[in-house]
Design an enzyme around this catalytic site. Sequence first.
Site, PDB file in Angstrom:
ATOM      1  N   ASP A 118       0.870  -1.177   0.000  1.00 26.58           N
ATOM      2  CA  ASP A 118       0.000   0.000   0.000  1.00 26.58           C
ATOM      3  C   ASP A 118       0.908   1.228   0.000  1.00 26.58           C
ATOM      4  O   ASP A 118       2.105   1.121   0.244  1.00 26.58           O
ATOM      5  CB  ASP A 118      -0.891  -0.005   1.259  1.00 26.58           C
ATOM      6  N   SER A 119       0.317   2.380  -0.239  1.00 29.93           N
ATOM      7  CA  SER A 119       1.092   3.623  -0.197  1.00 29.93           C
ATOM      8  C   SER A 119       1.585   3.921   1.228  1.00 29.93           C
ATOM      9  O   SER A 119       2.503   4.708   1.397  1.00 29.93           O
ATOM     10  CB  SER A 119       0.214   4.778  -0.692  1.00 29.93           C
ATOM     11  N   TYR A 133      -0.411   8.555  -2.327  1.00 33.55           N
ATOM     12  CA  TYR A 133      -0.447   8.280  -3.761  1.00 33.55           C
ATOM     13  C   TYR A 133      -1.670   8.946  -4.417  1.00 33.55           C
ATOM     14  O   TYR A 133      -1.703   9.155  -5.609  1.00 33.55           O
ATOM     15  CB  TYR A 133      -0.561   6.766  -4.014  1.00 33.55           C
ATOM     16  N   CYS A 175      -3.961  -0.918  -2.028  1.00 32.91           N
ATOM     17  CA  CYS A 175      -4.254   0.496  -2.275  1.00 32.91           C
ATOM     18  C   CYS A 175      -5.242   0.667  -3.438  1.00 32.91           C
ATOM     19  O   CYS A 175      -5.013   0.158  -4.539  1.00 32.91           O
ATOM     20  CB  CYS A 175      -2.939   1.200  -2.591  1.00 32.91           C
ATOM     21  N   GLU A 208      -5.792   9.572   9.611  1.00 35.71           N
ATOM     22  CA  GLU A 208      -4.409   9.464  10.102  1.00 35.71           C
ATOM     23  C   GLU A 208      -4.198  10.312  11.362  1.00 35.71           C
ATOM     24  O   GLU A 208      -3.360   9.993  12.197  1.00 35.71           O
ATOM     25  CB  GLU A 208      -3.425   9.819   8.989  1.00 35.71           C
ATOM     26  N   CYS A 267     -11.341   3.386  -0.658  1.00 32.57           N
ATOM     27  CA  CYS A 267     -10.040   3.849  -0.165  1.00 32.57           C
ATOM     28  C   CYS A 267      -9.724   3.080   1.107  1.00 32.57           C
ATOM     29  O   CYS A 267     -10.629   2.803   1.912  1.00 32.57           O
ATOM     30  CB  CYS A 267     -10.091   5.353   0.129  1.00 32.57           C
ATOM     31  N   HIS A 305      -8.550   3.882   3.845  1.00 31.20           N
ATOM     32  CA  HIS A 305      -8.813   4.532   5.138  1.00 31.20           C
ATOM     33  C   HIS A 305     -10.298   4.608   5.504  1.00 31.20           C
ATOM     34  O   HIS A 305     -10.629   4.805   6.671  1.00 31.20           O
ATOM     35  CB  HIS A 305      -8.261   5.957   5.114  1.00 31.20           C
TER      36      HIS A 305
HETATM   37  N1  DGL Z   1      -4.040   3.927   0.145  1.00 33.07           N
HETATM   38  C1  DGL Z   1      -4.676   5.003  -0.580  1.00 33.07           C
HETATM   39  C2  DGL Z   1      -5.919   4.469  -1.305  1.00 33.07           C
HETATM   40  O1  DGL Z   1      -6.510   3.469  -0.922  1.00 33.07           O
HETATM   41  C3  DGL Z   1      -5.015   6.178   0.314  1.00 33.07           C
HETATM   42  C4  DGL Z   1      -3.809   6.954   0.797  1.00 33.07           C
HETATM   43  C5  DGL Z   1      -3.044   7.617  -0.325  1.00 33.07           C
HETATM   44  O2  DGL Z   1      -3.543   8.597  -0.935  1.00 33.07           O
HETATM   45  O3  DGL Z   1      -1.938   7.170  -0.610  1.00 33.07           O
HETATM   46  O4  DGL Z   1      -6.326   5.039  -2.296  1.00 33.07           O
END
Ligand code: DGL
Length: 263
Positions: free
Chosen positions: A8-9, A40, A71, A150, A182, A184
């Site tokens: 993941d990012s 990302y 991600c 976060e 997403c 989060h």
């Molecule tokens: N992991 C990213 C997503 O699911 C969210 C965080 C990011 O922008 O890197 O799109």
Amino acid sequence: MKPIGVFDSGVGGLTVVKELLRQLPHEDIVYFGDTARVPYGIKSKETVIRFSIENILFLLKHEVKFICVACNTVSSFALPEIKNHFKIPIVGVITPGAREAVYATQNKRVGVIGTKGTIKSCAYENEIKQLDPRVKVAAVACPLFVPFVEEGWLNGNVVKSVVKYYLKPLKKAGVDTLILGCTHYPLLKRLIKDEMGENVALIDSAKQVAIEVNNILASEGLLRKEGTGKHKFFVSDNPEWFSSLAERFLGRPVRNVKRVSNV
Ligand code: DGL
């Protein structure tokens, strides 16, 4: 049996790991969070593809048998390109989430929320249209949700009014199903549910991708059926920050997070 590689990012992919641990407790997992280059969601497609290839090369050094892209932004922007690059099976979060949404919707109106990158890519929309062209899709980027989660702002008036603002067009569109597109967003599920109403089905892409991983591993004969899985966590920066947030995403603490500088 070799481990599953997940990347993941950053820290958000732990919502996917949480589901993998629940559904596949015997599997070993190697997780990589690109905390040096997160987020990302605001980056260009070319950059996300380049970062993703580097992340996979790192996981391959750990001899993973399968790669799960946790991600949504990577899955939206980069999945076809990275699949072309590597022989190893790779699964992303878009198809499982889209499939479940098409299955769940009664009125054929589906909403999608995600990062700017995910929404701009129209990946969920394209996938849904392919599965059922009659479904109407309304998509909204919710860029403030990632920093809220976060920072631990999972409740309170500020978050509630931002949730209300972002979801307004989806309520107007009359969606009966909403994809949390997403990593989060599962942490804001309660607030999103309160705003959308009990009758709107929320599709958690983390849960769906774990079901998909389980199915693929079983059909390829790669499923580990016994033993307690071992889990390793690597990041490209700030292991302390990752550890401090990990419990919120995973529901349990993560120790021994290693920083790697070769991606
Ligand atoms: N992991 C990213 C997503 O699911 C969210 C965080 C990011 O922008 O890197 O799109």
